[in-house]
Enzyme design. Structure first.
Site, short mmCIF file in Angstrom:
data_model
loop_
_atom_site.label_atom_id
_atom_site.label_comp_id
_atom_site.label_asym_id
_atom_site.label_seq_id
_atom_site.Cartn_x
_atom_site.Cartn_y
_atom_site.Cartn_z
N TYR A 152 0.85 -1.21 0.00
CA TYR A 152 0.00 0.00 0.00
C TYR A 152 0.88 1.25 0.00
O TYR A 152 0.51 2.29 -0.53
CB TYR A 152 -0.97 -0.04 1.19
CG TYR A 152 -2.19 0.83 0.99
CD1 TYR A 152 -3.07 0.60 -0.06
CD2 TYR A 152 -2.47 1.88 1.85
CE1 TYR A 152 -4.20 1.38 -0.25
CE2 TYR A 152 -3.59 2.68 1.68
CZ TYR A 152 -4.45 2.42 0.63
OH TYR A 152 -5.56 3.21 0.46
N LYS A 198 -3.08 8.53 2.85
CA LYS A 198 -4.34 8.36 3.62
C LYS A 198 -4.17 8.91 5.04
O LYS A 198 -5.13 9.41 5.63
CB LYS A 198 -4.75 6.88 3.66
CG LYS A 198 -5.24 6.31 2.32
CD LYS A 198 -6.47 7.02 1.78
CE LYS A 198 -7.10 6.26 0.63
NZ LYS A 198 -8.09 7.09 -0.10
P1 NAD Z 1 -12.15 3.69 -8.27
O1 NAD Z 1 -10.96 3.49 -9.15
O2 NAD Z 1 -13.45 3.24 -8.76
O3 NAD Z 1 -12.26 5.21 -7.84
C1 NAD Z 1 -11.16 6.09 -7.76
C2 NAD Z 1 -11.62 7.40 -8.36
O4 NAD Z 1 -10.61 8.41 -8.23
C3 NAD Z 1 -11.93 7.28 -9.88
O5 NAD Z 1 -13.24 7.70 -10.12
C4 NAD Z 1 -10.94 8.24 -10.50
O6 NAD Z 1 -11.44 8.89 -11.65
C5 NAD Z 1 -10.77 9.23 -9.36
N1 NAD Z 1 -9.61 10.10 -9.57
C6 NAD Z 1 -8.29 9.76 -9.59
N2 NAD Z 1 -7.56 10.85 -9.89
C7 NAD Z 1 -8.45 11.89 -10.06
C8 NAD Z 1 -8.31 13.26 -10.41
N3 NAD Z 1 -7.11 13.80 -10.65
N4 NAD Z 1 -9.42 14.02 -10.49
C9 NAD Z 1 -10.64 13.49 -10.26
N5 NAD Z 1 -10.83 12.19 -9.95
C10 NAD Z 1 -9.74 11.41 -9.86
O7 NAD Z 1 -11.74 2.93 -6.91
P2 NAD Z 1 -12.43 2.94 -5.46
O8 NAD Z 1 -11.84 1.77 -4.78
O9 NAD Z 1 -13.88 3.09 -5.56
O10 NAD Z 1 -11.78 4.22 -4.78
C11 NAD Z 1 -12.54 5.27 -4.20
C12 NAD Z 1 -11.94 5.70 -2.88
O11 NAD Z 1 -12.11 4.66 -1.93
C13 NAD Z 1 -10.44 5.99 -2.95
O12 NAD Z 1 -10.15 7.09 -2.10
C14 NAD Z 1 -9.86 4.72 -2.36
O13 NAD Z 1 -8.57 4.92 -1.81
C15 NAD Z 1 -10.88 4.45 -1.28
N6 NAD Z 1 -10.84 3.11 -0.71
C16 NAD Z 1 -10.90 2.03 -1.52
C17 NAD Z 1 -10.84 0.76 -0.96
C18 NAD Z 1 -10.86 -0.47 -1.82
O14 NAD Z 1 -10.42 -1.52 -1.37
N7 NAD Z 1 -11.37 -0.39 -3.04
C19 NAD Z 1 -10.73 0.61 0.43
C20 NAD Z 1 -10.68 1.75 1.23
C21 NAD Z 1 -10.73 3.00 0.65
#
Ligand code: NAD
Length: 255
Positions: free
Chosen positions: A155, A162
């Protein structure tokens, strides 16, 4: 369920596709009768987000969070349309794949700054721009992960970003509290999304959670989304500056 978000307008940043946590949140907000505005990052995403927003009756607008003019343009567009905002969901993160694939100590300066700009600073920029539209108070929400407070294999720089994000939640909550704007994070258990696929051996993380979490299973996007509904609703009117774990309990385990 019911009308927990009836009469509220929510801006949701971070829907890339059907698997995005932001899409699960958008679906749950719609179920609770919120008006939705979704954003997309660049033309490449436009068509997919357009199709998904049509399912939800949502408006869509562009916003790349690394471009101040796009954040400003988004809020200006909402202001011109006479939209008040009641909730903002920031579900955005990015790190270079090579920084997730080598030891943390080898993170480049540029990679460190990029991860922090997109994944942490963007919350500050979005909150600052959205606050003037939250004239009746409201709720700002972001998505974090356990890697902020513990070392999770591969990570790396995203965990450090984060940590900055979670600290930003606390400082924003303090700044915006007098305007009755609450700021919280959901720390979600691992879920297979496009972003998650960038983390090497992600499936072994899922296996470990299913083995060790008190609930002996992984997290469903809908569970994250229902907690987001709570935080955006008036039920959470006394909750700000928090990180809520929606992770089948994994974070409490030592051995
Ligand atoms: P995802 O890839 O579907 O979403 C990530 C989003 O970030 C995308 O829509 C992407 O377009 C956007 N993004 C990246 N750079 C950008 C920019 N410059 N401008 C605008 N948008 C931008 O994946 P996800 O897992 O749904 O991630 C969403 C959030 O949840 C993130 O913060 C991720 O760290 C967090 N998260 C995910 C998990 C997991 O296991 N999937 C767990 C905990 C937290």
């Amino acid at each position: 369920m019911s009308d927990l978000l009836n009469g509220k307008t929510a801006l949701i940043l971070g829907v890339a596709n059907r698997w995005s946590l932001a899409f699960a949140i958008a679906q749950a907000f719609r179920r609770e009768n919120a008006e939705l505005v979704l954003t997309y990052q660049g033309e490449r995403q436009r068509q997919t987000v357009e199709e998904l927003s049509a399912e939800l009756g949502a408006t869509i607008l562009p916003c790349d969070v690394t471009v101040d003019a796009e954040i400003g343009g988004l809020m200006e567009e909402l202001r011109r349309a006479g939209r008040r905002l009641d909730a903002v969901v920031h579900s955005i993160a990015f790190a270079n794949r090579e920084d997730l694939n080598r030891p943390f100590s080898e993170t480049s300066r540029a990679g460190f700054l990029m991860a922090h700009e997109v994944s942490a600073y963007s919350l500050v920029a979005v909150a600052r721009a959205a606050a003037p539209l939250m004239t009746a108070g409201g709720s700002i929400l972001t998505l974090s992960y356990l890697g902020a407070i513990r070392v999770i294999p591969n990570y790396n720089v995203m965990g450090v970003a984060k940590a900055a994000l979670e600290a930003s939640v606390r400082y924003l909550a303090s700044d915006l509290g007098p305007s009755n704007i609450r700021v919280n994070a959901i720390s979600a258990g691992p879920v297979k999304t496009t972003s998650a696929r960038g983390i090497r051996d992600f499936s072994s993380i899922l296996d470990e959670v299913a083995r060790r979490a008190p609930l002996r299973r992984n997290t469903e996007p809908a569970e994250v989304a229902d907690t987001a509904v709570f935080l955006a609703s008036d039920l959470a009117r006394g909750v700000t500056g928090n990180v809520l774990y929606v992770d089948a309990g994994f974070q409490i385990m030592g051995m």
